[in-house]
Design a protein around this motif. Structure first.
Motif, short mmCIF file in Angstrom:
data_model
loop_
_atom_site.label_atom_id
_atom_site.label_comp_id
_atom_site.label_asym_id
_atom_site.label_seq_id
_atom_site.Cartn_x
_atom_site.Cartn_y
_atom_site.Cartn_z
N THR A 110 0.86 -1.18 0.00
CA THR A 110 0.00 0.00 0.00
C THR A 110 0.89 1.23 0.00
O THR A 110 1.66 1.44 0.93
N PRO A 111 0.81 2.06 -1.05
CA PRO A 111 1.67 3.24 -1.10
C PRO A 111 1.17 4.34 -0.17
O PRO A 111 0.00 4.36 0.22
N GLU A 112 2.05 5.24 0.16
CA GLU A 112 1.68 6.42 0.92
C GLU A 112 0.95 7.39 -0.02
O GLU A 112 1.19 7.38 -1.22
N PRO A 113 0.09 8.24 0.51
CA PRO A 113 -0.63 9.19 -0.35
C PRO A 113 0.29 10.05 -1.22
O PRO A 113 -0.03 10.32 -2.38
N GLN A 114 1.43 10.46 -0.70
CA GLN A 114 2.34 11.29 -1.50
C GLN A 114 2.95 10.50 -2.65
O GLN A 114 3.35 11.10 -3.66
N GLN A 115 3.00 9.18 -2.55
CA GLN A 115 3.52 8.38 -3.65
C GLN A 115 2.57 8.42 -4.85
O GLN A 115 3.01 8.41 -6.00
N TYR A 116 1.27 8.45 -4.58
CA TYR A 116 0.31 8.61 -5.67
C TYR A 116 0.56 9.92 -6.40
O TYR A 116 0.62 9.98 -7.62
N ALA A 117 0.69 10.99 -5.63
CA ALA A 117 0.90 12.32 -6.21
C ALA A 117 2.20 12.37 -7.01
O ALA A 117 2.25 12.95 -8.10
N GLU A 118 3.26 11.76 -6.49
CA GLU A 118 4.53 11.75 -7.21
C GLU A 118 4.41 10.99 -8.52
O GLU A 118 4.91 11.45 -9.56
N ALA A 119 3.75 9.85 -8.50
CA ALA A 119 3.58 9.07 -9.73
C ALA A 119 2.73 9.83 -10.74
O ALA A 119 3.03 9.85 -11.94
N GLU A 120 1.68 10.48 -10.27
CA GLU A 120 0.83 11.28 -11.17
C GLU A 120 1.62 12.44 -11.77
O GLU A 120 1.51 12.72 -12.97
N ASP A 121 2.45 13.10 -10.97
CA ASP A 121 3.29 14.18 -11.48
C ASP A 121 4.30 13.66 -12.50
O ASP A 121 4.56 14.31 -13.51
N ALA A 122 4.87 12.49 -12.24
CA ALA A 122 5.82 11.90 -13.18
C ALA A 122 5.14 11.62 -14.51
O ALA A 122 5.72 11.88 -15.58
N ILE A 123 3.93 11.13 -14.46
CA ILE A 123 3.21 10.83 -15.70
C ILE A 123 2.85 12.12 -16.43
O ILE A 123 2.92 12.18 -17.66
N ARG A 124 2.51 13.16 -15.69
CA ARG A 124 2.25 14.45 -16.34
C ARG A 124 3.51 14.98 -17.03
O ARG A 124 3.45 15.54 -18.12
N ARG A 125 4.65 14.79 -16.41
CA ARG A 125 5.92 15.22 -17.02
C ARG A 125 6.21 14.39 -18.27
O ARG A 125 6.65 14.92 -19.29
N LEU A 126 5.94 13.10 -18.19
CA LEU A 126 6.12 12.22 -19.34
C LEU A 126 5.17 12.64 -20.47
O LEU A 126 5.57 12.69 -21.64
N GLN A 127 3.96 12.96 -20.12
CA GLN A 127 2.98 13.42 -21.12
C GLN A 127 3.49 14.68 -21.81
O GLN A 127 3.41 14.81 -23.03
N SER A 128 4.02 15.60 -21.06
CA SER A 128 4.58 16.83 -21.62
C SER A 128 5.74 16.54 -22.55
O SER A 128 5.84 17.14 -23.63
#
Length: 136
Positions: A110-128
């Motif tokens: 089970t990830p920590e809540p900030q890990q979700y946010a970090e992964a989402e940010d990484a994917i947004r950077r990848l999208q960019s």
């Protein structure tokens, strides 16, 4: 995760700027589709924070699937870029949002809540980065 994706994006930008990598029309089309798929999966910053963990995880897995599908359609530098991005995102594949009531979770954590946010940010950077590749 975000730092690793940012480093990949910077390397791709440098290679394109130096003309060491000139994405083909096919590469650009695949990058454009992947960027759109990532945008659809993750959306804008803070758009997922209020979602239940199981939904956030589903969206993250959808994004990884989009990267894998794009990777299956290319060769060369774009494939290497997408492969490195997919490898960077693999911790998400070991996450779980549901309790393991009988104790068996196949190693999922089970990830920590900030890990979700970090992964989402990484994917947004990848999208960019993919959008930038598609624009070249």
């Amino acid at each position: 995760m975000r730092t690793a994706i940012d480093d990949l994006a910077k390397e791709a930008e440098r290679l394109i700027r130096e003309r060491a990598w000139v994405p083909s029309h096919h590469d650009c089309a695949v990058a454009e589709k992947a960027a759109a798929d990532l945008q659809a999966a993750i959306g804008a910053a803070h758009s997922h924070e209020m979602l239940p963990a199981v939904d956030r995880l589903a969206h993250l897995r959808e994004a990884i699937a989009a990267v894998a599908i794009a990777l299956a359609h290319v060769h060369g530098r774009l494939a290497w870029f997408l492969g490195a991005a997919a490898t960077t995102l693999t911790p998400v594949l070991h996450w779980r949002a549901l309790p393991a009531e009988d104790g068996s979770a196949f190693g999922a954590v089970t990830p920590e809540p900030q890990q979700y946010a970090e992964a989402e940010d990484a994917i947004r950077r990848l999208q960019s980065a993919l959008a930038d590749i598609a624009a070249d």
